[in-house]
Scaffold this motif. Structure first.
Motif, PDB file in Angstrom:
ATOM      1  N   ALA A 181      -4.447  53.075 -32.825  1.00 47.90           N
ATOM      2  CA  ALA A 181      -4.573  53.457 -31.427  1.00 47.90           C
ATOM      3  C   ALA A 181      -5.005  52.246 -30.613  1.00 47.90           C
ATOM      4  O   ALA A 181      -5.843  51.454 -31.053  1.00 47.90           O
ATOM      5  CB  ALA A 181      -5.582  54.590 -31.272  1.00 47.90           C
ATOM      6  N   THR A 182      -4.424  52.103 -29.423  1.00 48.26           N
ATOM      7  CA  THR A 182      -4.735  50.953 -28.583  1.00 48.26           C
ATOM      8  C   THR A 182      -4.984  51.383 -27.148  1.00 48.26           C
ATOM      9  O   THR A 182      -4.516  52.432 -26.696  1.00 48.26           O
ATOM     10  CB  THR A 182      -3.573  49.937 -28.587  1.00 48.26           C
ATOM     11  N   ASP A 183      -5.718  50.563 -26.453  1.00 48.96           N
ATOM     12  CA  ASP A 183      -5.944  50.723 -25.027  1.00 48.96           C
ATOM     13  C   ASP A 183      -4.906  49.860 -24.318  1.00 48.96           C
ATOM     14  O   ASP A 183      -5.083  48.666 -24.151  1.00 48.96           O
ATOM     15  CB  ASP A 183      -7.363  50.283 -24.678  1.00 48.96           C
ATOM     16  N   GLY A 184      -3.782  50.462 -23.912  1.00 50.90           N
ATOM     17  CA  GLY A 184      -2.685  49.702 -23.346  1.00 50.90           C
ATOM     18  C   GLY A 184      -1.774  49.170 -24.428  1.00 50.90           C
ATOM     19  O   GLY A 184      -1.889  49.514 -25.608  1.00 50.90           O
ATOM     20  N   HIS A 185      -0.857  48.278 -24.057  1.00 50.05           N
ATOM     21  CA  HIS A 185       0.122  47.752 -25.008  1.00 50.05           C
ATOM     22  C   HIS A 185      -0.491  46.639 -25.864  1.00 50.05           C
ATOM     23  O   HIS A 185      -1.063  45.683 -25.338  1.00 50.05           O
ATOM     24  CB  HIS A 185       1.341  47.195 -24.280  1.00 50.05           C
TER      25      HIS A 185
END
Length: 679
Positions: free
Chosen positions: A619-623
């Motif tokens: 999971a990421t915050d943004g790309h």
């Protein structure tokens, strides 16, 4: 970040025994006992507990260069966190979570850890099936061996991976583990013994005066936990560590981790088509450059058509590609108004090589140089004291003219790549303390996106206008030497003390070496020194290219023995499943950019990754483009084929994440496995 485990239920009898034991310990009644959880999740992150010793720091470096996120606890820091159950694990969304997928310690029981902290670590490892590496230990039961039957240095000897190791995490290797180190001092001090029953030996040695097959690396089991222990010293650049590190990381993480590793080796040949000035051994200077007037001219050095034929044949025989950084003006100057045989030979063989724009005439693109003083200085505007720089139009012309030359001759270049002469235009203190302010505009005007820099003075990437630099490692065969005798003479001059006839520069940092023999020194000193240095870069997951100059491909062809040693040594250590990769300069730029961007995202807390019941979630915050290593058979959601590229015993690759993506691991026996039913 979290990593969850695959459920691995035990037999009914074992489950009952564990339940009864738990009731006896906790005092709970069966009605009050919590129901068994379906699984735990474990962060894709490694805990590194360091005392600053070179062995544990070698693991820290290897994890960093691979891209594995780490949390470091410095035992010398009085403000360090206490390692207890809460530090190591907690619960998230009602499930148990291990905050680390592996643990690296300086040794089995570092004196700076309290007994309670060590007990908490061991309990954590048992509960979540987390593995531990002890970076160095003395021989004995704590290392899984008998008391040491050999104590001494192993430098210059070779150990061997066991068949069991080669059949598992170390299957990328052929078996030999050479104990060599860049330091001139004994560094591979070992205490080797025979493996105790139940210990899995990984590396054995035949030490002088000792029984054969003593263990210096093995895996011991201790009441439900696994610990890999090494009993031979090393540092980051030591060959034994570089051979073993990929397999030890895969063992520690059970083959599932963020980051990936490769072995890279690109070699650029600068000044192709130009003639080069020649070193004058008796005067320790370069003819036509810094030699005094009484030193007469010496023949220039330039490749021939025969050298091209030799290069083509050599590359085919060795399965390797060199990249030619060319200067088109050399072709015109060599045969004004006529055909140049060297140009014709290179064009005929153009598909055998890589090609890079090295500017039209090799003009230095930094400041205007004043050669009336030695060494040269940047010229200044009279009265004002402003540095005079090469203009933007001149720089752009040097780029465009060489691109036009490539188009006329059909050379397959990437027009967005550039190597400037002497890496000119870029800052190189003390004489060039800043970039030529006209450089960035010229690069943008001509569409340059990838610009070579010198790794010996500027090892990290940076932006120059819209271009990324790609640092290149120099191989220490200079532009002005084409014979073995010239090479040794110059090597001695720059590498030895004044008392030994050198220029003494090495005295400042204590790096002086004894003079090499003028006759045998090239093969006995220069070749092994330069090949071993290049191989250390190769084995350190370093994609940055190496560079030499066209004189090394003519006359005595001094580059080839070095390349042959690098290729031969590498291929003797590793199987075809771990091939040596030859990236373009743009590919190197992208690898370095990707690593830096991913490292920033991890540091900023923008990436979370865990395994839960055989599924990896990222999971990421943004790309964020994410590198991952996983077992064969892993599937990325929505992708028709298995994940990544095969390399070594695993598969690995990059994939984009915007929000969250999942990968499914293959069946039982791969990846981290744990179940709360076992606890």
């Amino acid at each position: 970040m979290f990593l969850a485990a695959k459920r691995r239920p035990l037999g009914l009898a074992v489950s009952v025994l564990l339940l009864v034991a738990a009731l006896l310990v906790t005092g709970l009644t069966p009605a009050a006992a919590r129901p068994a959880a379906t699984g735990a999740r474990i962060d894709l992150q490694v805990l590194v507990v360091t005392d600053g010793s070179r062995e544990v720091e070698a693991f820290h470096d290897a994890l960093d260069t691979t891209g594995v996120p780490v949390q470091v606890v410095d035992l010398a820091d009085p403000a360090r966190p206490r390692i207890d159950a809460a530090f190591l694990a907690d619960r998230v969304d009602g499930r148990p979570r291990a905050k680390f997928q592996g643990v690296v310690l300086p040794g089995p029981a570092p004196r700076q850890l309290s007994a309670a902290e060590l007990a908490a670590l061991h309990a954590f490892e048992r509960r979540f099936d987390v593995r531990q590496i002890s970076a160095l230990a003395g021989g004995g039961p704590a290392a899984g061996t008998t008391g040491p039957e050999f104590s001494g240095a192993l430098d210059g000897l070779s150990g061997r991976l066991t068949p069991d190791a080669l059949g598992a995490e170390f299957g990328y290797a052929r078996g030999p583990v050479p104990f060599e180190d860049p330091s001139p001092h004994p560094d591979s001090w070992a205490e080797a013994g025979r493996a105790l029953p139940g210990v899995r030996p990984l590396v054995t040695v035949n030490a002088p005066g000792a029984p054969r097959g003593l263990t210096v690396a093995g895996i011991r089991s201790d009441g439900g936990r696994e610990e890999l222990v090494l009993t031979a010293g090393y540092r980051t650049g030591a060959s034994q560590f570089q051979v073993l590190a990929p397999g030890m990381i895969r063992w520690l993480t059970r083959g599932v981790h963020l980051g990936l590793e490769r072995a890279w080796f690109a070699v650029h040949i600068d000044d192709v088509l130009l003639p080069n000035a020649r070193w004058v051994p008796e005067a320790n200077c370069t003819s036509g450059s810094d030699c005094p007037p009484e030193i007469g001219p010496r023949p220039l050095i330039r490749m021939t058509a025969e050298d091209v034929a030799y290069a083509v044949d050599w590359q085919r025989r060795h399965g390797f590609r060199m990249d030619m950084a060319y200067n088109g003006s050399g072709s015109v100057a060599a045969a004004p108004g006529a055909a140049d045989p060297l140009t014709e030979a290179l064009v005929a063989a153009k598909d055998e090589f890589g090609w890079i724009n090295h500017t039209w005439s090799h003009l230095y693109l930094g400041c205007i140089r004043d050669f009336s003083v030695t060494p040269w200085e940047c010229d200044e505007v009279p009265l004002f004291g402003w540095t005079r720089f090469v203009g933007e139009r001149t720089i752009a012309d040097e780029v465009r003219l060489n691109i036009d030359f490539a188009r006329r001759h059909g050379l397959p270049i990437d027009e967005a790549e550039l190597v400037t002469g002497e890496h000119g235009g870029l800052a190189k203190p003390p004489r060039m303390p800043e970039d030529n302010p006209n450089l960035s505009g010229a690069l943008d005007e001509t569409g340059i996106l990838t610009l070579a820099s010198d790794a010996s003075s500027e090892p990290e990437q940076r932006m120059v206008g819209g271009a990324n630099t790609v640092p290149r490692h120099p191989i220490n065969l200079d532009f002005n030497t084409a014979t073995e005798a010239e090479t040794v003479d110059q090597y001695n001059f720059i590498s030895t003390s004044r008392a030994d006839g050198g220029d003494g520069t090495c005295e400042a940092d204590g790096s002086c070496i004894p003079p090499a023999d003028p006759v045998t020194g090239f093969r006995d000193v220069v070749v092994p020194a330069e090949a071993d240095l290049a191989l250390r870069h190769v084995l350190a997951n370093d994609p940055r290219p190496h560079y030499v100059h066209q004189p090394q491909l003519t006359e005595d062809r001094t580059l080839y023995p070095i390349l042959e040693r690098v290729l031969g040594d590498y291929r003797a250590l590793f199987t075809e499943d771990r091939p040596l990769l030859v990236p373009t300069m743009t590919a190197t730029r992208d690898v370095l950019n990707g690593r830096a961007a991913f490292a920033r995202a991890v540091t900023e807390g923008r990436v979370a990754a865990y395994v839960l019941d055989g599924v990896v979630t990222v999971a990421t915050d943004g790309h964020v483009d994410v590198p991952l290593t996983a077992p064969p058979g892993t599937r990325l959601e929505g992708a028709p084929a298995e994940f990544g590229d095969a390399y070594g015993t695993v598969r690995s690759g990059w994939f984009p994440v915007d929000g969250a993506r999942t990968l499914t691991l293959p069946g039982p026996g791969t990846g981290p496995t744990t179940s709360e039913e076992q606890r």
